[in-house]
Scaffold this motif. Structure first.
Motif, mmCIF file in Angstrom:
data_model
loop_
_atom_site.group_PDB
_atom_site.id
_atom_site.type_symbol
_atom_site.label_atom_id
_atom_site.label_comp_id
_atom_site.label_asym_id
_atom_site.label_seq_id
_atom_site.Cartn_x
_atom_site.Cartn_y
_atom_site.Cartn_z
ATOM 1 N N UNK A 184 67.730 13.989 50.338
ATOM 2 C CA UNK A 184 66.815 13.547 50.754
ATOM 3 C C UNK A 184 66.000 12.901 50.568
ATOM 4 N N UNK A 185 65.266 12.032 50.405
ATOM 5 C CA UNK A 185 64.102 10.848 49.579
ATOM 6 C C UNK A 185 63.176 10.512 50.336
ATOM 7 N N UNK A 186 62.061 10.724 49.209
ATOM 8 C CA UNK A 186 60.469 10.499 50.499
ATOM 9 C C UNK A 186 60.073 8.907 50.153
ATOM 10 N N UNK A 187 59.232 8.679 50.515
ATOM 11 C CA UNK A 187 59.224 7.133 50.501
ATOM 12 C C UNK A 187 59.246 5.841 49.432
ATOM 13 N N UNK A 188 58.638 6.857 47.939
ATOM 14 C CA UNK A 188 58.875 6.205 46.673
ATOM 15 C C UNK A 188 60.351 6.081 46.317
ATOM 16 N N UNK A 189 61.577 6.342 47.274
ATOM 17 C CA UNK A 189 63.258 6.255 46.814
ATOM 18 C C UNK A 189 63.147 7.764 45.466
ATOM 19 N N UNK A 190 62.068 9.123 46.042
ATOM 20 C CA UNK A 190 62.499 9.791 44.905
ATOM 21 C C UNK A 190 63.056 11.102 45.639
ATOM 22 N N UNK A 191 63.934 11.810 45.144
ATOM 23 C CA UNK A 191 64.303 12.657 45.741
ATOM 24 C C UNK A 191 64.038 14.112 45.084
ATOM 25 N N UNK A 192 63.819 14.444 47.202
ATOM 26 C CA UNK A 192 63.049 15.320 47.324
ATOM 27 C C UNK A 192 64.275 16.895 47.385
ATOM 28 N N UNK A 193 65.146 16.374 47.864
ATOM 29 C CA UNK A 193 66.063 17.314 48.422
ATOM 30 C C UNK A 193 67.618 17.266 48.072
ATOM 31 N N UNK A 194 68.413 18.427 47.202
ATOM 32 C CA UNK A 194 69.550 17.438 46.912
ATOM 33 C C UNK A 194 70.389 18.889 47.197
ATOM 34 N N UNK A 195 71.367 18.970 48.364
ATOM 35 C CA UNK A 195 72.545 20.056 48.375
ATOM 36 C C UNK A 195 73.826 19.563 48.557
ATOM 37 N N UNK A 196 74.181 20.280 47.455
ATOM 38 C CA UNK A 196 76.395 20.306 47.025
ATOM 39 C C UNK A 196 76.548 21.435 47.956
ATOM 40 N N UNK A 197 77.924 21.520 48.268
ATOM 41 C CA UNK A 197 78.401 21.584 48.956
ATOM 42 C C UNK A 197 80.260 21.544 48.653
ATOM 43 N N UNK A 198 81.341 22.852 48.512
ATOM 44 C CA UNK A 198 82.061 22.676 48.066
ATOM 45 C C UNK A 198 83.770 23.231 48.836
ATOM 46 N N UNK A 199 84.675 22.222 48.622
ATOM 47 C CA UNK A 199 85.383 23.452 50.237
ATOM 48 C C UNK A 199 86.863 23.168 49.149
ATOM 49 N N UNK A 200 87.608 23.408 49.237
ATOM 50 C CA UNK A 200 88.999 24.082 48.668
ATOM 51 C C UNK A 200 90.148 24.295 49.741
#
Length: 152
Positions: free
Chosen positions: A93-109
Motif C-alpha cells: 500500500x502506497x501513500x500519495x507520495x508513492x511511499x510504501x506504507x504497508x507491505x504484506x507477504x504470503x507464501x503458499x506451497x
C-alpha cells in the motif's frame, strides 16, 4: 381407520421426519455437512492431478491455472513423481507520495505426490507446461524376460 392409513402405516411419521429435515436449522446443518465432504479443506491450495497409463508410458497431468513455469518444481524419488507449486504474494500500500506504507507477504506451497508401480529413471522423464496444464510423461520400464529351465 381410513383407507390411506391402512396403506401407509408410517405415513404420518415419514411426513413429520421430512418436515423436520427440511426446516431451517436442520437443513443448514445438513447442507454444511454436505459442503464439508465435497471440499473438506477449503483453504488448502491443492490442485487436480490425473494419472493415465498408455502403451509406452504413464502420463501425469496437473491443472495449474494462473501459475508461472518458475513456480513449479518436479522431483523424482524412487517410484514417485512429486509436483510442488510455490506461490509468493506481495501486497503493498502506497501513500500519495508513492511511499510504501504497508507491505504484506504470503507464501503458499502445494504438493502432490504420484506413485508409479516401478522405479523411475529421471533422465527419461519429459515434462511440458502450456496454458495452465502440466504434462509429465514417464516411460514404462521394460524388465528383463527370464526363461525357465526344466526337464519338460
Amino acid at each position: 381407520m381410513s383407507e390411506k392409513s391402512k396403506n401407509e402405516p408410517f405415513g404420518d411419521l415419514m411426513k413429520s421426519m421430512n418436515q423436520f429435515f427440511h426446516e431451517k436449522p436442520v437443513k443448514n446443518i445438513l447442507q454444511s455437512m454436505d459442503d464439508f465432504f465435497k471440499n473438506p479443506f477449503p483453504n488448502s491450495a491443492s490442485f487436480h492431478v490425473e494419472l493415465k497409463e498408455k502403451d509406452e508410458n504413464y502420463v501425469i497431468t496437473a491443472e495449474l491455472p494462473g501459475i508461472n513455469r518458475e513456480q513449479i518444481q518436479l522431483d523424482v524419488i524412487n517410484n514417485y513423481v512429486k509436483i510442488t507449486v510455490k506461490q509468493l504474494n506481495i501486497f503493498t500500500t502506497e501513500d500519495e507520495n508513492q511511499q510504501i506504507t504497508k507491505k504484506q507477504q504470503s507464501f503458499q506451497q502445494s504438493t502432490r505426490t504420484v506413485p508409479l508401480p516401478h522405479h523411475i529413471n529421471e533422465k527419461k522423464v519429459k515434462a511440458t507446461y502450456e496454458n495452465g496444464l502440466l504434462t509429465i510423461k514417464v516411460p514404462k520400464e521394460k524388465g528383463k524376460r527370464i526363461s525357465l529351465d526344466g526337464n519338460e
